[in-house]
Design a protein around this motif. Structure first.
Motif: not given
Length: 472
Positions: A332, A352, A354-355
């Protein structure tokens, strides 16, 4: 580190100890008292404002009654576990003096009977730190009595509890203002009670404080109060030096940077990038509906480029576990954004990241920036970062060699964007150019990996739309 909300009451007098409002913090500076001896307080009322190495936090009192004594003065550095205030709930019959209440309460708290007592969650904070923290052995006398020794550390960790946000003004009617504004008023010797608020909901703003100072200094203005005059004497212009105490965030940042610089072998690489297409993409994004409520800046696309590079090279998103002799690769990305504030440098991170989609990332950047400027960044916001960006370009700087945030493998510095001569399609043209600097821990990231990460970030910024299509 967890402690009780208070020691057992003695003759109806409760002793409230300074809680751990972060991860293993051992002390805090008491910025402002909202109450004084004789005031009536209710359970949950904010009684003071403190500054730790990570954040400014308001503390609520966990019981009701009449304030007996304050055991620390504004500006004092107080150890976690020390009694800072005693409150009489009116149930005592002996009328014993409060000077003995705190020591008696500490003795009761240290007794073996405590083993059977239900352990309370900390009022604010995030539970016990994984490794023990060495506390300085000292006793600091308060203005009205001694500060008790730290409470014994419990054996088991305590569940996390989020920091208590600033609430509305208590019954005493103290002026509404954000922590940085209160500090500014204190530094300038301005009594907030005398300032006319112009902010929404009757909140005193920075502009209001400066206006009060200007009004007091003008010939037509009213003379400042005696309190303000005493608190802010005229600076000595003949002095050749000025000393500033190292406290709070600045103290924590200095220690962390020294530790990082001398434990992680730093390597820094530089790359100049033509970001003309990035600037055009920023302009187009600003016209889109899904970005209407957020600020679209080049930093947004730099952040996205870094996240894409991390996805291609996950080893750069790692940490060094000295105790277990392991490299911990994170699946993550908690993206840190270095922010310069009035209290010093803070590095909150987007959990997070990256999400998140690009609009979500833009909204997260906006929220992070606003909280940092308002002085509301909490310890949780600054914990758990995995990789960081520092935007030195906003200061008109081209490049630098940033120091890695402790516990991370790399940090990216983003320089200012300038018009420069550049060979584009075989011809010399004026293009938008920036310099990227990537510092990395050479134990975790070798030269090849660091170069690939930096090159991928540069490629993404040279043609962000094409890169997004190619990399998914």
């Amino acid at each position: 580190m967890a402690i009780h909300k208070s020691a057992p009451a003695v003759d109806g007098v409760h002793s409230f100890k300074l809680p751990d409002v972060g991860e293993g913090l051992v002390e805090a500076e008491l910025l402002t008292w909202y109450v004084k001896p004789g005031d009536t307080v209710t359970d949950g009322q904010m009684i003071c404002e403190i500054e730790t190495a990570k954040a400014v936090v308001e503390l609520p009192v966990p019981f009701s009654g009449t304030v007996k004594e304050l055991f620390a003065a504004e500006g004092d550095t107080v150890e976690v576990g020390s009694v800072i205030i005693t409150v009489d709930d009116g149930t005592g019959g002996s009328g014993a003096g409060s000077a003995s209440a705190a020591p008696a309460a500490d003795t009761a708290a240290a007794a073996p009977a405590e083993e059977t007592e239900e352990r309370e969650k900390p009022l604010v904070g995030y539970g016990e730190k994984a490794s023990a923290t060495q506390r300085r052995a000292r006793r600091r006398p308060g203005p009205s009595g001694p500060v008790s020794p730290p409470a014994p550390k419990p054996a088991e960790p305590v569940p996390a509890v989020v920091a208590v946000p600033a609430g509305p003004a208590p019954a005493s009617g103290r002026p509404l203002a954000k922590p940085p504004v209160r500090k500014l008023a204190k530094d300038l010797g301005v009594d907030l009670a005398t300032v006319a608020p112009t902010g929404k909901g009757g909140v005193v703003t920075r502009e209001d404080v400066h206006a009060a100072v200007e009004a007091a200094a003008s010939p037509q203005g009213t003379a400042p109060s005696a309190t303000a005059a005493e608190a802010a004497p005229a600076p000595d212009r003949t002095a050749r030096e000025r000393r500033v105490p190292i406290k709070g965030v600045r103290k924590h940042t200095a220690a962390a940077m020294v530790n990082s610089a001398f434990t992680a072998p730093h390597v820094t690489e530089f790359l100049q990038v033509d970001v003309t297409k990035t600037m055009k993409a920023v302009a187009r994004l600003r016209e889109r509906r899904d970005f209407a409520d957020v600020k679209v800046s080049p930093l947004l696309l730099v952040a996205k480029a870094l996240l894409m590079a991390v996805r291609r090279h996950p080893e750069v998103n790692a940490s060094w576990d000295e105790q277990n002799q392991e490299i911990v690769v994170k699946n993550y990305v908690n993206l840190g954004i270095a922010a310069a504030t009035e209290r010093g440098l803070v590095v909150p991170n987007i959990k997070d990241a990256d999400a998140q989609t690009l609009p979500e990332l833009a909204a997260s950047l906006k929220a992070l920036t606003e909280k940092a400027r308002a002085g509301k960044t909490s310890p949780a916001d600054m914990s758990g970062g995995t990789i960081t960006i520092t935007n030195v370009g906003v200061f008109g700087v081209d490049a630098g060699t940033p120091i890695i945030n402790p516990g991370e493998a790399a940090i990216l510095a983003f320089g200012q964007i300038r018009d420069m001569p550049w060979v584009h399609k075989g011809e010399l043209k004026i293009r938008k150019v920036t310099t990227l600097s990537l510092s990395f821990d050479h134990r975790l990231v070798d030269g090849e990996l660091g170069s690939k990460v930096l090159r991928d970030i540069g490629t993404a910024l040279e043609d962000p739309e094409l890169t997004a299509l190619a990399w998914g």
